[in-house]
Motif scaffolding. Sequence first.
Motif, PDB file in Angstrom:
ATOM      1  N   LEU A 110      21.287   5.212  -2.296  1.00  0.00           N
ATOM      2  CA  LEU A 110      20.424   6.382  -2.128  1.00  0.00           C
ATOM      3  C   LEU A 110      21.216   7.638  -1.786  1.00  0.00           C
ATOM      4  O   LEU A 110      20.954   8.710  -2.327  1.00  0.00           O
ATOM      5  CB  LEU A 110      19.375   6.117  -1.044  1.00  0.00           C
ATOM      6  CG  LEU A 110      18.243   5.182  -1.442  1.00  0.00           C
ATOM      7  CD1 LEU A 110      17.400   4.827  -0.226  1.00  0.00           C
ATOM      8  CD2 LEU A 110      17.380   5.822  -2.521  1.00  0.00           C
ATOM      9  N   LYS A 113      22.591   9.236  -4.626  1.00  0.00           N
ATOM     10  CA  LYS A 113      21.548   9.409  -5.638  1.00  0.00           C
ATOM     11  C   LYS A 113      21.861   8.607  -6.908  1.00  0.00           C
ATOM     12  O   LYS A 113      21.693   9.088  -8.020  1.00  0.00           O
ATOM     13  CB  LYS A 113      21.314  10.888  -5.962  1.00  0.00           C
ATOM     14  CG  LYS A 113      20.781  11.665  -4.778  1.00  0.00           C
ATOM     15  CD  LYS A 113      20.424  13.088  -5.140  1.00  0.00           C
ATOM     16  CE  LYS A 113      19.837  13.800  -3.936  1.00  0.00           C
ATOM     17  NZ  LYS A 113      19.471  15.164  -4.226  1.00  0.00           N
ATOM     18  N   THR A 114      22.339   7.378  -6.701  1.00  0.00           N
ATOM     19  CA  THR A 114      22.634   6.493  -7.820  1.00  0.00           C
ATOM     20  C   THR A 114      21.781   5.225  -7.794  1.00  0.00           C
ATOM     21  O   THR A 114      21.878   4.398  -8.697  1.00  0.00           O
ATOM     22  CB  THR A 114      24.133   6.107  -7.842  1.00  0.00           C
ATOM     23  OG1 THR A 114      24.499   5.559  -6.565  1.00  0.00           O
ATOM     24  CG2 THR A 114      25.002   7.314  -8.170  1.00  0.00           C
ATOM     25  N   TYR A 121      14.849  11.731  -8.627  1.00  0.00           N
ATOM     26  CA  TYR A 121      15.128  12.182  -7.267  1.00  0.00           C
ATOM     27  C   TYR A 121      14.551  13.572  -7.075  1.00  0.00           C
ATOM     28  O   TYR A 121      14.534  14.386  -8.004  1.00  0.00           O
ATOM     29  CB  TYR A 121      16.636  12.220  -7.020  1.00  0.00           C
ATOM     30  CG  TYR A 121      17.226  10.851  -6.763  1.00  0.00           C
ATOM     31  CD1 TYR A 121      17.324  10.358  -5.466  1.00  0.00           C
ATOM     32  CD2 TYR A 121      17.663  10.054  -7.812  1.00  0.00           C
ATOM     33  CE1 TYR A 121      17.861   9.100  -5.223  1.00  0.00           C
ATOM     34  CE2 TYR A 121      18.200   8.796  -7.579  1.00  0.00           C
ATOM     35  CZ  TYR A 121      18.292   8.323  -6.282  1.00  0.00           C
ATOM     36  OH  TYR A 121      18.805   7.090  -6.050  1.00  0.00           O
ATOM     37  N   SER A 124      16.027  16.844  -8.574  1.00  0.00           N
ATOM     38  CA  SER A 124      16.880  16.451  -9.713  1.00  0.00           C
ATOM     39  C   SER A 124      15.979  15.852 -10.780  1.00  0.00           C
ATOM     40  O   SER A 124      15.886  14.638 -10.906  1.00  0.00           O
ATOM     41  CB  SER A 124      17.921  15.424  -9.288  1.00  0.00           C
ATOM     42  OG  SER A 124      18.718  15.886  -8.249  1.00  0.00           O
ATOM     43  N   ASN A 127      17.489  13.042 -12.870  1.00  0.00           N
ATOM     44  CA  ASN A 127      18.306  12.002 -12.246  1.00  0.00           C
ATOM     45  C   ASN A 127      17.424  10.861 -11.729  1.00  0.00           C
ATOM     46  O   ASN A 127      16.695  11.026 -10.765  1.00  0.00           O
ATOM     47  CB  ASN A 127      19.145  12.565 -11.096  1.00  0.00           C
ATOM     48  CG  ASN A 127      20.038  11.514 -10.472  1.00  0.00           C
ATOM     49  OD1 ASN A 127      20.166  10.392 -10.962  1.00  0.00           O
ATOM     50  ND2 ASN A 127      20.666  11.874  -9.364  1.00  0.00           N
ATOM     51  N   GLY A 129      18.983   7.874 -11.139  1.00  0.00           N
ATOM     52  CA  GLY A 129      19.987   6.946 -10.642  1.00  0.00           C
ATOM     53  C   GLY A 129      20.631   6.199 -11.796  1.00  0.00           C
ATOM     54  O   GLY A 129      20.514   6.594 -12.951  1.00  0.00           O
TER      55      GLY A 129
END
Length: 174
Positions: A110, A113-114, A121, A124, A127, A129
Amino acid sequence: CQLYYNILEAPGQEYIKNLMRYSMKKLNEGGITQVHPDDFSAVPGTTWKDIMGAYKDLAANDEMTVRIYQQSLFLRYEDYQEFLAEGNRMGDTYGFYTVGPLKLLQDGALGAKTAALSEPYVGSEDNYGIVTIPQEGLDQYVLTAQQHGQSVAVHCIGDKAMDMFMDAVEKAQA
């Protein structure tokens, strides 16, 4: 890192065993008597056979001071197949060294942010992850583990990663 690892000379068994001896000494100094590593690919230039062989040698010579419950992490499915084809199974025990479950890394974390999420997210929009093993590959790992009586320990932080793993479990059970 892979570029760097490719030019390093592969370490010998004695070097690997010395790393393990040093690590066990440090763990003992901290009062730790058992660990569950997933270190088959921790030493650049080595394979799961090198790591497992070093642990077995130490166990055979009564040099282990920490119980090792090996989470069997393979970065390639072919290596997992080879591991099984050679007769290795969860629960195989050699003194203080025991083969544990198949270990899978399904996403990131987390903070970076992956972790694989089903929604982007906050802040984002694109994104979600990362997923490290596509669904088809994950299904293959889980089914193979089930067919060989092996448990699976999976790193799933995000909800998408967890859903993917649960789908793989349901498919294997079916």
